[in-house]
Design a protein around this motif. Sequence first.
Motif, PDB file in Angstrom:
ATOM      1  N   ASN A 186      42.767  25.260  42.836  1.00 54.38           N
ATOM      2  CA  ASN A 186      42.507  26.665  42.206  1.00 54.38           C
ATOM      3  C   ASN A 186      42.156  26.837  41.150  1.00 54.38           C
ATOM      4  O   ASN A 186      44.052  26.145  40.714  1.00 54.38           O
ATOM      5  N   ALA A 187      41.305  28.386  40.485  1.00 57.67           N
ATOM      6  CA  ALA A 187      41.847  28.187  39.331  1.00 57.67           C
ATOM      7  C   ALA A 187      42.584  30.004  39.348  1.00 57.67           C
ATOM      8  O   ALA A 187      41.561  30.995  39.499  1.00 57.67           O
ATOM      9  N   LEU A 188      43.867  30.075  38.254  1.00 57.19           N
ATOM     10  CA  LEU A 188      44.307  31.164  38.316  1.00 57.19           C
ATOM     11  C   LEU A 188      44.447  31.156  36.978  1.00 57.19           C
ATOM     12  O   LEU A 188      45.064  30.800  35.612  1.00 57.19           O
ATOM     13  N   THR A 189      44.194  33.137  36.495  1.00 53.26           N
ATOM     14  CA  THR A 189      44.359  32.531  35.454  1.00 53.26           C
ATOM     15  C   THR A 189      45.421  34.233  35.194  1.00 53.26           C
ATOM     16  O   THR A 189      45.361  35.099  36.645  1.00 53.26           O
ATOM     17  N   ASP A 263      42.073  34.894  40.476  1.00 50.76           N
ATOM     18  CA  ASP A 263      41.285  33.801  40.817  1.00 50.76           C
ATOM     19  C   ASP A 263      40.256  33.557  40.500  1.00 50.76           C
ATOM     20  O   ASP A 263      39.132  34.920  41.107  1.00 50.76           O
ATOM     21  N   GLU A 264      39.410  32.645  39.799  1.00 50.42           N
ATOM     22  CA  GLU A 264      38.120  32.986  39.235  1.00 50.42           C
ATOM     23  C   GLU A 264      37.343  32.831  40.149  1.00 50.42           C
ATOM     24  O   GLU A 264      35.999  32.865  40.169  1.00 50.42           O
ATOM     25  N   VAL A 265      37.163  32.484  41.143  1.00 53.56           N
ATOM     26  CA  VAL A 265      36.356  31.584  42.523  1.00 53.56           C
ATOM     27  C   VAL A 265      35.965  32.348  43.033  1.00 53.56           C
ATOM     28  O   VAL A 265      34.808  33.103  43.401  1.00 53.56           O
ATOM     29  N   PHE A 266      37.025  33.622  43.656  1.00 55.78           N
ATOM     30  CA  PHE A 266      36.940  34.821  44.236  1.00 55.78           C
ATOM     31  C   PHE A 266      36.519  35.773  43.667  1.00 55.78           C
ATOM     32  O   PHE A 266      36.365  36.916  44.293  1.00 55.78           O
ATOM     33  N   SER A 267      36.773  35.861  42.346  1.00 50.86           N
ATOM     34  CA  SER A 267      37.194  36.638  41.217  1.00 50.86           C
ATOM     35  C   SER A 267      37.822  38.184  42.181  1.00 50.86           C
ATOM     36  O   SER A 267      37.361  39.255  41.779  1.00 50.86           O
ATOM     37  N   ASN A 268      38.993  37.389  42.617  1.00 46.33           N
ATOM     38  CA  ASN A 268      40.138  38.642  43.209  1.00 46.33           C
ATOM     39  C   ASN A 268      41.586  38.506  42.288  1.00 46.33           C
ATOM     40  O   ASN A 268      41.826  36.824  42.368  1.00 46.33           O
ATOM     41  N   THR A 269      42.405  39.644  42.731  1.00 51.14           N
ATOM     42  CA  THR A 269      43.233  38.573  42.231  1.00 51.14           C
ATOM     43  C   THR A 269      44.532  38.698  43.443  1.00 51.14           C
ATOM     44  O   THR A 269      44.122  39.255  45.062  1.00 51.14           O
ATOM     45  N   VAL A 270      45.183  37.698  43.640  1.00 50.14           N
ATOM     46  CA  VAL A 270      45.734  36.810  44.558  1.00 50.14           C
ATOM     47  C   VAL A 270      47.244  37.641  44.226  1.00 50.14           C
ATOM     48  O   VAL A 270      47.848  36.878  43.208  1.00 50.14           O
ATOM     49  N   VAL A 271      48.351  37.577  45.162  1.00 51.67           N
ATOM     50  CA  VAL A 271      49.575  37.674  45.109  1.00 51.67           C
ATOM     51  C   VAL A 271      50.381  36.974  46.067  1.00 51.67           C
ATOM     52  O   VAL A 271      49.986  36.607  47.285  1.00 51.67           O
ATOM     53  N   GLN A 272      51.757  36.216  45.719  1.00 50.03           N
ATOM     54  CA  GLN A 272      52.819  35.965  45.619  1.00 50.03           C
ATOM     55  C   GLN A 272      53.661  35.983  46.238  1.00 50.03           C
ATOM     56  O   GLN A 272      54.448  36.502  44.945  1.00 50.03           O
ATOM     57  N   ARG A 273      54.888  36.450  46.712  1.00 47.34           N
ATOM     58  CA  ARG A 273      56.473  36.534  46.746  1.00 47.34           C
ATOM     59  C   ARG A 273      57.121  36.119  47.186  1.00 47.34           C
ATOM     60  O   ARG A 273      56.396  34.239  47.839  1.00 47.34           O
TER      61      ARG A 273
END
Length: 322
Positions: A186-189, A263-273
């Motif tokens: 996945n592409a994360l920016t 995440d460019e594919v989902f066009s959404n912000t993802v979070v991980q802790r």
Amino acid sequence: MTRGFRKKIRQTNTENSGFGNNASGRFINKDGFPNVQRAGVNVFNRLSWYHTMLNLSTFRFLSYLVISYVVVNLIFALVYYLIGVQHLTGIDKSNPLNEFIDVFFFSSQTFTTVGYGRIAPVGFLASLVATFEAFLGLLTFAIATGLFYGRFSRPRAYLRFSDIAVIAPFRDTSALMFRLAPYKNNALTDAEVIVSGAIEVIEDGVPKSNFYRLDTQLGKINTLALNWTVVHKIDENSPFYGFSEEDFKNIDIEIIVQVRAFDEVFSNTVVQRSSYVTGEIIYGAKFVPMYYPNKDNQSTILDLDKINEHQKADLPVFSEKG
């Protein structure tokens, strides 16, 4: 180190930690979820079953589905058997075991609405149970389909954190470091990291956790393609300034990490802790590189097996000033 020394740190931010000063144990588990148990409500109100099923591992999710499917069909098979196999046509009545096996497979065919036709209900009671089972099967498979879609389509960061953090030499002093890396394609920016530190102190004989915002040398990067080593410099503005190896081993410390990316594919912000506690912080070590060029030097290999690899490193001797 004394409590008075720690009170000089300007980054104390107890009101924004999200945890009370007297909370017990680890604040954030390694899987990123808060280490909180809720009481005062029953289990049905305490858990969101939808979120629980979405957050299960693939193996456990599929196992629950298969086990539930088998158990439900066993229950309906028992109901049909108690009604009487004479109310089902096409049953092999050579012995009770064959009867129950046929009843079980009739239940599974009814539950899935396949209906091969060899076995059919006869009479009101058996037909009523079969009708209810078919209705329940339609609802169940609709829910299972929704869960499959939710698990498949839910945006995730797919980040792997190192199991350890290290206290490593950095420029003219030392630094707290840990690293993370994406493990899928996945592409994360616009990745951003927020790091907090919780240090337990004793005040008036009562243990209390003080929270600090830990500044990082690089808090945001444009593209998260390789590993990212997050560095918190231990200088005069750090709550760990002057900590010795014994302090890092004997004082209850937790490093709380939150990574947010787009995440460019989902066009959404993802979070991980994730988090690191005292036993997971190695003093006097540094990470070794985990990526290298391929054989023809035309691409880069990111070796995720090396995310925890480190080696011993000598730290500068600290001398407290003032």
